[in-house]
Design a protein around this motif. Structure first.
Motif, PDB file in Angstrom:
ATOM      1  N   HIS A   1       0.837  -1.424   0.466  1.00 36.29           N
ATOM      2  CA  HIS A   1       0.068   0.262   0.109  1.00 36.29           C
ATOM      3  C   HIS A   1       0.842   1.178   0.331  1.00 36.29           C
ATOM      4  CE1 HIS A   1      -3.082  -2.419   0.754  1.00 36.29           C
ATOM      5  NE2 HIS A   1      -2.678  -3.136   1.463  1.00 36.29           N
ATOM      6  N   GLY A   2       1.923   1.374  -0.049  1.00 40.84           N
ATOM      7  CA  GLY A   2       3.063   2.650   0.249  1.00 40.84           C
ATOM      8  C   GLY A   2       3.176   3.285   1.803  1.00 40.84           C
ATOM      9  N   PHE A   3       3.799   4.146   1.457  1.00 43.24           N
ATOM     10  CA  PHE A   3       4.558   4.199   3.527  1.00 43.24           C
ATOM     11  C   PHE A   3       3.078   4.879   2.955  1.00 43.24           C
ATOM     12  CE2 PHE A   3       8.728   4.195   1.839  1.00 43.24           C
ATOM     13  CZ  PHE A   3       8.806   3.164   2.332  1.00 43.24           C
ATOM     14  N   HIS A   4       2.355   5.971   2.931  1.00 46.39           N
ATOM     15  CA  HIS A   4       1.639   7.173   3.301  1.00 46.39           C
ATOM     16  C   HIS A   4       0.359   5.856   3.184  1.00 46.39           C
ATOM     17  CE1 HIS A   4       4.682  10.051   3.603  1.00 46.39           C
ATOM     18  NE2 HIS A   4       4.991   9.733   1.904  1.00 46.39           N
ATOM     19  N   ASN A   5      -0.361   5.260   2.854  1.00 52.81           N
ATOM     20  CA  ASN A   5      -1.700   5.340   3.056  1.00 52.81           C
ATOM     21  C   ASN A   5      -1.628   3.514   3.719  1.00 52.81           C
ATOM     22  OD1 ASN A   5      -2.484   6.534   1.293  1.00 52.81           O
ATOM     23  ND2 ASN A   5      -1.837   5.628  -0.697  1.00 52.81           N
ATOM     24  N   THR A   6      -0.433   3.460   4.856  1.00 54.42           N
ATOM     25  CA  THR A   6      -1.229   2.301   5.598  1.00 54.42           C
ATOM     26  C   THR A   6      -0.216   2.898   6.832  1.00 54.42           C
ATOM     27  OG1 THR A   6       0.766   1.061   4.357  1.00 54.42           O
ATOM     28  CG2 THR A   6       0.623   0.541   6.667  1.00 54.42           C
ATOM     29  N   PRO A   7      -1.706   2.947   7.288  1.00 52.77           N
ATOM     30  CA  PRO A   7      -1.693   3.707   8.616  1.00 52.77           C
ATOM     31  C   PRO A   7      -0.999   2.627  10.097  1.00 52.77           C
ATOM     32  CG  PRO A   7      -4.048   3.138   8.183  1.00 52.77           C
ATOM     33  CD  PRO A   7      -2.364   2.522   7.396  1.00 52.77           C
ATOM     34  N   THR A   8      -1.128   3.596  11.220  1.00 56.91           N
ATOM     35  CA  THR A   8      -0.135   2.270  12.163  1.00 56.91           C
ATOM     36  C   THR A   8      -1.357   1.576  13.046  1.00 56.91           C
ATOM     37  OG1 THR A   8      -0.193   4.482  13.853  1.00 56.91           O
ATOM     38  CG2 THR A   8       2.205   4.002  13.205  1.00 56.91           C
ATOM     39  N   SER A   9      -2.265   1.793  12.814  1.00 55.59           N
ATOM     40  CA  SER A   9      -3.875   0.965  13.075  1.00 55.59           C
ATOM     41  C   SER A   9      -3.848   0.236  12.604  1.00 55.59           C
ATOM     42  CB  SER A   9      -4.711   2.024  13.562  1.00 55.59           C
ATOM     43  OG  SER A   9      -4.740   2.248  12.014  1.00 55.59           O
ATOM     44  N   LYS A  10      -3.700   0.140  10.880  1.00 52.91           N
ATOM     45  CA  LYS A  10      -3.210  -1.076   9.943  1.00 52.91           C
ATOM     46  C   LYS A  10      -2.438  -2.178  10.487  1.00 52.91           C
ATOM     47  CE  LYS A  10      -4.667  -2.377   5.540  1.00 52.91           C
ATOM     48  NZ  LYS A  10      -5.058  -1.943   3.971  1.00 52.91           N
ATOM     49  N   ILE A  11      -1.102  -1.672  11.082  1.00 48.81           N
ATOM     50  CA  ILE A  11      -0.085  -2.466  10.898  1.00 48.81           C
ATOM     51  C   ILE A  11       0.079  -3.675  12.500  1.00 48.81           C
ATOM     52  CG2 ILE A  11       2.622  -2.918  11.523  1.00 48.81           C
ATOM     53  CD1 ILE A  11       2.502  -0.024   9.698  1.00 48.81           C
ATOM     54  N   ALA A  12      -0.414  -2.644  13.560  1.00 48.14           N
ATOM     55  CA  ALA A  12      -0.226  -3.022  14.871  1.00 48.14           C
ATOM     56  C   ALA A  12      -1.489  -4.660  14.460  1.00 48.14           C
ATOM     57  CB  ALA A  12      -1.405  -2.169  15.472  1.00 48.14           C
ATOM     58  N   ARG A  13      -2.506  -3.896  13.416  1.00 47.39           N
ATOM     59  CA  ARG A  13      -3.729  -4.981  13.719  1.00 47.39           C
ATOM     60  C   ARG A  13      -3.099  -6.488  12.789  1.00 47.39           C
ATOM     61  NH1 ARG A  13      -7.840  -2.068  12.339  1.00 47.39           N
ATOM     62  NH2 ARG A  13      -6.817  -1.799   9.874  1.00 47.39           N
ATOM     63  N   GLU A  14      -3.268  -6.254  11.601  1.00 50.46           N
ATOM     64  CA  GLU A  14      -1.858  -7.021  10.692  1.00 50.46           C
ATOM     65  C   GLU A  14      -1.327  -8.076  11.666  1.00 50.46           C
ATOM     66  OE1 GLU A  14      -1.348  -9.317   6.780  1.00 50.46           O
ATOM     67  OE2 GLU A  14      -3.361  -7.236   7.621  1.00 50.46           O
ATOM     68  N   ALA A  15       0.047  -7.299  13.192  1.00 46.48           N
ATOM     69  CA  ALA A  15       1.021  -7.983  13.993  1.00 46.48           C
ATOM     70  C   ALA A  15      -0.206  -9.040  14.730  1.00 46.48           C
ATOM     71  CB  ALA A  15       1.405  -7.213  13.882  1.00 46.48           C
ATOM     72  N   GLY A  16      -1.030  -8.444  14.967  1.00 51.26           N
ATOM     73  CA  GLY A  16      -1.983  -9.010  16.346  1.00 51.26           C
ATOM     74  C   GLY A  16      -1.248  -8.631  17.361  1.00 51.26           C
ATOM     75  N   ILE A  17      -1.289  -6.573  17.512  1.00 47.47           N
ATOM     76  CA  ILE A  17      -0.566  -6.536  18.897  1.00 47.47           C
ATOM     77  C   ILE A  17      -1.619  -5.424  18.593  1.00 47.47           C
ATOM     78  CG2 ILE A  17       1.187  -4.706  19.579  1.00 47.47           C
ATOM     79  CD1 ILE A  17       3.220  -7.215  17.735  1.00 47.47           C
ATOM     80  N   ALA A  18      -1.439  -4.277  20.246  1.00 50.79           N
ATOM     81  CA  ALA A  18      -2.272  -3.334  20.346  1.00 50.79           C
ATOM     82  C   ALA A  18      -1.245  -1.893  19.717  1.00 50.79           C
ATOM     83  CB  ALA A  18      -2.473  -2.875  21.523  1.00 50.79           C
ATOM     84  N   ASN A  19      -2.573  -1.035  19.270  1.00 49.57           N
ATOM     85  CA  ASN A  19      -1.611  -0.067  18.544  1.00 49.57           C
ATOM     86  C   ASN A  19      -0.757   0.501  19.737  1.00 49.57           C
ATOM     87  OD1 ASN A  19      -1.491   1.164  16.140  1.00 49.57           O
ATOM     88  ND2 ASN A  19      -2.578   2.433  17.453  1.00 49.57           N
ATOM     89  N   GLY A  20      -0.870   0.682  20.649  1.00 48.92           N
ATOM     90  CA  GLY A  20       0.543   1.641  21.885  1.00 48.92           C
ATOM     91  C   GLY A  20       1.105   0.296  22.181  1.00 48.92           C
ATOM     92  N   THR A  21       1.183  -1.094  21.814  1.00 54.01           N
ATOM     93  CA  THR A  21       2.394  -1.649  21.926  1.00 54.01           C
ATOM     94  C   THR A  21       3.107  -1.369  20.676  1.00 54.01           C
ATOM     95  OG1 THR A  21       1.384  -3.282  22.998  1.00 54.01           O
ATOM     96  CG2 THR A  21       3.141  -3.747  22.401  1.00 54.01           C
ATOM     97  N   LEU A  22       2.608  -0.900  20.023  1.00 58.97           N
ATOM     98  CA  LEU A  22       3.946  -0.736  18.133  1.00 58.97           C
ATOM     99  C   LEU A  22       4.251   0.699  18.983  1.00 58.97           C
ATOM    100  CD1 LEU A  22       2.466   0.003  14.378  1.00 58.97           C
ATOM    101  CD2 LEU A  22       3.905   1.803  15.979  1.00 58.97           C
ATOM    102  N   PHE A  23       3.736   1.778  19.550  1.00 57.18           N
ATOM    103  CA  PHE A  23       4.521   2.741  19.869  1.00 57.18           C
ATOM    104  C   PHE A  23       5.308   3.133  20.981  1.00 57.18           C
ATOM    105  CE2 PHE A  23       0.579   4.940  17.210  1.00 57.18           C
ATOM    106  CZ  PHE A  23       1.543   5.452  16.438  1.00 57.18           C
TER     107      PHE A  23
END
Length: 186
Positions: A18-40
């Motif tokens: 999807h590219g850098f700008h079209n990939t929100p961190t929330s989607k990355i966290a969800r895909e990894a099965g991890i809470a968004n706060g854990t990503l940060f």
């Protein structure tokens, strides 16, 4: 696979798709099965995640290449192993290589410290300097030679991806194009 690795793996695939700008961190966290706060926790900003992934991939590639060149003696053999290993790595890690292409063409590249970039290039620059000093390689600026090598390898990789040759034909093209490159440099 730990949480950090899962985040990097999810980010890799999503950024390439999807590219850098079209990939929100929330989607990355969800895909990894991890809470968004854990990503940060691991990556305070999305920029930190992007650059960490790039550095991780560069280090993996460098380790693989180092393993291939460690028992080579002559400059020719070292350069040939370096070239071959680089292309084989790119062909075997297509997603990772596509991410690195995206990164190198993006503003994120400027976020990597100059010393980090230099550290990654230095082993090859040292080889080239030795080759010039020992009159094996033509007396050109080693940065120009490095640009020629990387541009050549990038183009050959694109050719091989487009043609989708079987492994024996890939190896033949890699050998032929290395020979052409070596003839140009010597």
């Amino acid at each position: 696979m730990d949480k950090r690795e899962r985040l990097l793996e999810a980010a890799l695939h999503l950024f390439v798709e999807h590219g850098f700008h079209n990939t929100p961190t929330s989607k990355i966290a969800r895909e990894a099965g991890i809470a968004n706060g854990t990503l940060f926790y691991f990556f305070p900003t999305k920029d930190d995640l992007v650059t960490a992934l790039y550095l991780e991939l560069k280090n993996r590639m460098a380790q693989d290449i180092a393993g291939e060149i460690q028992n080579k003696d002559t400059l020719h053999d070292i350069m040939e192993a370096y070239y071959t290993a680089s292309l084989n790595w790119a062909l075997q890690h297509k997603t990772e290589f596509r991410f690195m292409e995206q990164f190198n063409s993006s503003p994120y590249l400027k976020q990597i410290a100059e010393e980090e970039i230099r550290r990654n290039k230095q082993p090859l620059l040292n080889l080239l300097q030795d080759g010039i000093k020992n009159q094996i390689i033509k007396p050109l600026d080693e940065e120009i030679i490095l640009t020629l090598i990387t541009g050549h390898a990038f183009s050959v990789n694109q050719y091989l991806i487009t043609k989708q040759f079987e492994k024996p034909k890939q190896d033949q093209v890699i050998q032929l194009t290395f020979d052409l490159l070596w003839d140009m440099l010597t």
